[in-house]
Design an enzyme around this catalytic site. Structure first.
Site, PDB file in Angstrom:
ATOM      1  N   LYS A 180      30.883   9.441  23.476  1.00 12.16           N
ATOM      2  CA  LYS A 180      30.739   8.807  22.183  1.00 12.16           C
ATOM      3  C   LYS A 180      31.815   7.600  22.063  1.00 12.16           C
ATOM      4  O   LYS A 180      33.064   8.074  22.021  1.00 12.16           O
ATOM      5  CB  LYS A 180      30.645   9.548  21.068  1.00 12.16           C
ATOM      6  N   GLY A 225       0.759  -1.115   0.157  1.00 16.36           N
ATOM      7  CA  GLY A 225       0.045   0.012   0.197  1.00 16.36           C
ATOM      8  C   GLY A 225       0.994   1.223  -0.051  1.00 16.36           C
ATOM      9  O   GLY A 225       1.928   1.325   0.381  1.00 16.36           O
ATOM     10  N   GLU A 266     -17.127  -5.740   3.747  1.00 15.89           N
ATOM     11  CA  GLU A 266     -16.377  -4.623   3.861  1.00 15.89           C
ATOM     12  C   GLU A 266     -17.269  -3.303   4.232  1.00 15.89           C
ATOM     13  O   GLU A 266     -18.380  -3.482   3.747  1.00 15.89           O
ATOM     14  CB  GLU A 266     -15.595  -4.145   2.802  1.00 15.89           C
ATOM     15  N   GLY A 290      -5.789  -4.340  -4.300  1.00 18.57           N
ATOM     16  CA  GLY A 290      -6.580  -4.910  -3.255  1.00 18.57           C
ATOM     17  C   GLY A 290      -5.756  -6.070  -2.463  1.00 18.57           C
ATOM     18  O   GLY A 290      -5.013  -6.564  -2.923  1.00 18.57           O
ATOM     19  N   ARG A 302      -2.002   8.651   3.666  1.00 21.14           N
ATOM     20  CA  ARG A 302      -2.239   9.190   4.784  1.00 21.14           C
ATOM     21  C   ARG A 302      -1.016   9.554   5.706  1.00 21.14           C
ATOM     22  O   ARG A 302      -1.148  10.567   6.563  1.00 21.14           O
ATOM     23  CB  ARG A 302      -3.375   8.673   5.590  1.00 21.14           C
ATOM     24  N   TYR A 331      33.202  16.348  27.040  1.00 20.19           N
ATOM     25  CA  TYR A 331      32.897  15.501  26.000  1.00 20.19           C
ATOM     26  C   TYR A 331      33.987  14.534  25.627  1.00 20.19           C
ATOM     27  O   TYR A 331      35.153  14.892  25.869  1.00 20.19           O
ATOM     28  CB  TYR A 331      32.821  16.432  24.570  1.00 20.19           C
ATOM     29  N   ARG A 363      50.331  26.388  30.748  1.00 21.03           N
ATOM     30  CA  ARG A 363      49.495  27.407  31.103  1.00 21.03           C
ATOM     31  C   ARG A 363      50.588  28.728  31.259  1.00 21.03           C
ATOM     32  O   ARG A 363      51.646  28.502  31.480  1.00 21.03           O
ATOM     33  CB  ARG A 363      48.772  27.010  32.636  1.00 21.03           C
TER      34      ARG A 363
HETATM   35  C1  UD1 Z   1      -8.445  -3.920   5.816  1.00 22.00           C
HETATM   36  C2  UD1 Z   1      -9.664  -5.248   5.445  1.00 22.00           C
HETATM   37  C3  UD1 Z   1     -10.579  -4.695   6.501  1.00 22.00           C
HETATM   38  C4  UD1 Z   1     -10.142  -4.781   7.635  1.00 22.00           C
HETATM   39  C5  UD1 Z   1      -8.911  -3.597   7.816  1.00 22.00           C
HETATM   40  C6  UD1 Z   1      -8.219  -3.920   9.122  1.00 22.00           C
HETATM   41  C7  UD1 Z   1      -9.957  -5.954   3.020  1.00 22.00           C
HETATM   42  C8  UD1 Z   1     -10.340  -5.944   1.796  1.00 22.00           C
HETATM   43  N1  UD1 Z   1     -10.119  -5.039   4.184  1.00 22.00           N
HETATM   44  O1  UD1 Z   1      -9.150  -2.853   5.066  1.00 22.00           O
HETATM   45  O2  UD1 Z   1     -11.592  -5.810   6.214  1.00 22.00           O
HETATM   46  O3  UD1 Z   1     -10.937  -4.319   8.784  1.00 22.00           O
HETATM   47  O4  UD1 Z   1      -7.895  -4.053   6.794  1.00 22.00           O
HETATM   48  O5  UD1 Z   1      -7.288  -2.822   9.415  1.00 22.00           O
HETATM   49  O6  UD1 Z   1      -8.686  -6.547   3.326  1.00 22.00           O
HETATM   50  N2  UD1 Z   1      -2.175  -3.892   0.542  1.00 22.00           N
HETATM   51  C9  UD1 Z   1      -1.609  -4.154  -0.459  1.00 22.00           C
HETATM   52  N3  UD1 Z   1      -1.805  -4.309  -1.585  1.00 22.00           N
HETATM   53  C10 UD1 Z   1      -3.150  -3.609  -2.047  1.00 22.00           C
HETATM   54  C11 UD1 Z   1      -3.982  -3.243  -0.727  1.00 22.00           C
HETATM   55  C12 UD1 Z   1      -3.529  -3.056   0.238  1.00 22.00           C
HETATM   56  O7  UD1 Z   1      -0.219  -4.748  -0.183  1.00 22.00           O
HETATM   57  O8  UD1 Z   1      -3.543  -3.636  -2.996  1.00 22.00           O
HETATM   58  C13 UD1 Z   1      -1.600  -3.763   2.062  1.00 22.00           C
HETATM   59  C14 UD1 Z   1      -1.460  -2.620   2.604  1.00 22.00           C
HETATM   60  O9  UD1 Z   1      -0.006  -1.905   2.379  1.00 22.00           O
HETATM   61  C15 UD1 Z   1      -1.638  -2.839   4.028  1.00 22.00           C
HETATM   62  C16 UD1 Z   1      -2.715  -4.067   3.839  1.00 22.00           C
HETATM   63  O10 UD1 Z   1      -2.668  -4.148   2.817  1.00 22.00           O
HETATM   64  O11 UD1 Z   1      -0.716  -3.265   4.905  1.00 22.00           O
HETATM   65  C17 UD1 Z   1      -4.125  -3.428   4.332  1.00 22.00           C
HETATM   66  O12 UD1 Z   1      -4.576  -2.566   3.172  1.00 22.00           O
HETATM   67  P1  UD1 Z   1      -5.547  -1.400   3.691  1.00 22.00           P
HETATM   68  O13 UD1 Z   1      -5.765  -0.592   2.259  1.00 22.00           O
HETATM   69  O14 UD1 Z   1      -5.008  -0.482   4.672  1.00 22.00           O
HETATM   70  O15 UD1 Z   1      -6.951  -2.028   4.150  1.00 22.00           O
HETATM   71  P2  UD1 Z   1      -8.158  -1.513   4.770  1.00 22.00           P
HETATM   72  O16 UD1 Z   1      -8.965  -0.626   3.914  1.00 22.00           O
HETATM   73  O17 UD1 Z   1      -7.740  -0.826   6.088  1.00 22.00           O
HETATM   74 MG    MG Z   2      -5.715  -0.053   6.818  1.00 24.26          MG
END
Ligand code: UD1
Ligand code: MG
Length: 445
Positions: free
Chosen positions: A334, A12, A155, A77, A16, A349, A423
């Site tokens: 150090k 991801g 979801e 996803g 944020r 130091y 000195r």
């Molecule tokens: C996800 C869950 C949700 C859960 C929540 C808990 C799904 C569909 N939803 O939502 O049910 O309550 O986490 O925190 O799984 N990531 C990837 N590749 C992607 C998308 C995400 O590697 O394409 C990774 C992100 O880096 C992260 C994790 O998966 O570490 C979760 O992804 P995130 O987008 O935060 O999912 P949530 O919307 O929080």
């Molecule tokens: Mg998340």
């Protein structure tokens, strides 16, 4: 527990966080979030660990070595992310744990409980870690039947009002039967509110295929997801709470626990007393009966039994403090060995040095270790006495038992038991001050 593999999702963008650093490399207790997960998984002795990253995340790849890397080309996803790891898991028939890189506080015991539950029933394909947060917000919701089996995860974006009313939420952590994983993941589609491949869909798919799914309930404190800097601070607080409690349980006194900040690897001996406002960076080991007085900053340092540190001391990487040493206020050390019973009590130091056993370093002593290009060593023998406000221009050696007069700038080696003094002679003019005052008074009146 044999035959466990772990997949950690870290592809991801973490938008944020508003950061150039990938989200999973943000630190808790001086260690990247993802390393906390790797450590929790490592205790299960997994036969394989796969980290799913986005293309180009070289810093993440380096941080997770020697884990396998699977690259998810586009973030479509969580289901799509797990699909990217399937090649690495080819032929693996044990249990596969799925963890989210942004959920760093999970503990090994919880993971173990999930694996046990998965193994308890042959037809159980998936065990999900659920929790009941104070505010279920936008977490996915766990749908269960009357017998308590897990039938689906909905979801938030796709849930109706009744489903949003469910308090039991998806933490994201799953244990999946490795023999079913590939078939379940490849059956996931993206016909949903976000147009994403949801990992969570595998629960319904498994149920449709006559397999079962179950859940284990975890504590909210363990399952906090970090998406923002505010949540990162919250996770840090939870981790610090654990480390403070552990330090006290193991025999350290923390006068004001909430003001002491540990690293993930801080090691404390017995009967250590830590006064308020002390910060431990990574790599600190403290021996028995040490007192660390208020407002010290320590990192990469070892402190021997019975030593006293601070208040207001700074021990930097490579400070090796032996037993019974005294380091006082406003002292920075150090990359130096301070040998048994030596004292550096005020305003100094000390860098790239050895201070011999029982030596006394006077107030304001500075080792001049750097010429703008290179670093040089200072060696002070056992029992030497360095007068206040001495500058030791390295490389330089002070022999055992030598005395250096206050205010000296030492540029040459000093023999053992010699007196070194550098000195200028004091000049005195008898009555000069009195005459001066009289003159000034005459002018101003
Ligand atoms: C996800 C869950 C949700 C859960 C929540 C808990 C799904 C569909 N939803 O939502 O049910 O309550 O986490 O925190 O799984 N990531 C990837 N590749 C992607 C998308 C995400 O590697 O394409 C990774 C992100 O880096 C992260 C994790 O998966 O570490 C979760 O992804 P995130 O987008 O935060 O999912 P949530 O919307 O929080
Ligand atoms: Mg998340």
């Amino acid at each position: 527990m044999s035959s466990i593999a772990a997949v950690i999702l870290a592809a991801g963008a973490g938008t944020r966080m508003k950061s150039v650093l990938p989200k999973v490399l943000h630190e808790i207790g001086g260690r990247p979030m993802i390393s906390h997960l790797l450590a929790a998984v490592e205790s299960l002795d997994p036969s394989k660990v796969v980290v799913v990253t986005a293309p180009g995340m070289a810093s993440v790849r380096k941080a997770v070595e020697p884990a396998d890397i699977a690259v998810q080309k586009k973030a479509l996803g969580t289901g799509h992310a797990v699909a990217a790891a399937l090649d690495s898991l080819e032929g693996f028939e044990g249990d596969v744990l799925i963890l989210y890189g942004d959920t760093p506080l999970i503990e090994t015991a919880t993971l173990r409980q999930m694996i046990e539950k998965r193994r308890a029933a042959e037809k159980c394909a998936v065990v999900v870690l659920g929790f009941e947060p104070d505010d279920p917000a936008e977490y996915g919701r766990l749908v269960t039947d009357d017998a308590g089996n897990l039938t689906a995860i909905v979801e938030y974006a796709d849930a109706d009002a009744a489903e949003r009313g469910i308090g039991l939420c998806n933490s994201g952590v799953m244990a999946i039967d490795g023999r079913q994983l590939s078939a379940l993941i490849t059956a996931v589609g993206n016909d949903n509110a976000k147009g994403e491949y949801y990992l969570t869909d595998i629960v319904e798919i498994a149920n449709r295929r006559g397999l079962t799914c179950a859940y284990v309930k975890g504590a909210e404190q363990e399952l906090l997801g970090v998406n923002t800097r505010a949540q990162l601070a919250e996770a840090e607080k939870i981790a610090q709470g654990r480390w403070r409690a552990k330090a006290m349980a193991e025999g350290a006194t923390l006068i004001d626990p909430d003001s002491v900040w540990f690293s993930h690897d801080t090691k404390l001996g017995r009967d250590v007393v830590i006064e308020p406002g002390v910060f431990f960076g990574p790599g600190v080991t403290v021996g028995d009966n040490v007192r660390i007085k208020a407002h010290c900053h320590l990192e990469g340092t070892t402190i021997g039994a019975g030593a006293q540190i601070g208040p207001f001391a700074r021990l930097r990487p490579g400070a090796d403090i032996a037993e019974e040493v005294k380091i006082g206020n406003f002292v920075e050390i150090k990359k130096s060995e301070i040998e048994k019973g030596a004292k550096v009590s005020h305003l100094s130091y000390i860098g790239d040095s050895r201070i011999g056993e029982g030596a006394n370093i006077g107030a304001g002593t500075i080792t001049c270790n750097y010429d703008g290009f290179d670093k040089f060593r200072t060696d002070i023998g056992a029992g030497a006495f360095i007068g206040s406000n001495t500058a030791l221009v390295a490389p330089v050696r002070i022999g055992a038992g030598a005395i250096v007069g206050a205010g000296s700038t030492i540029t040459e080696d000093v023999d053992a038991n010699a007196l070194a003094l550098e000195r200028s002679t004091t000049r005195q003019k008898t009555g000069w001050a009195k005459r001066f005052r009289k003159l000034k008074e005459k002018i101003t009146n």
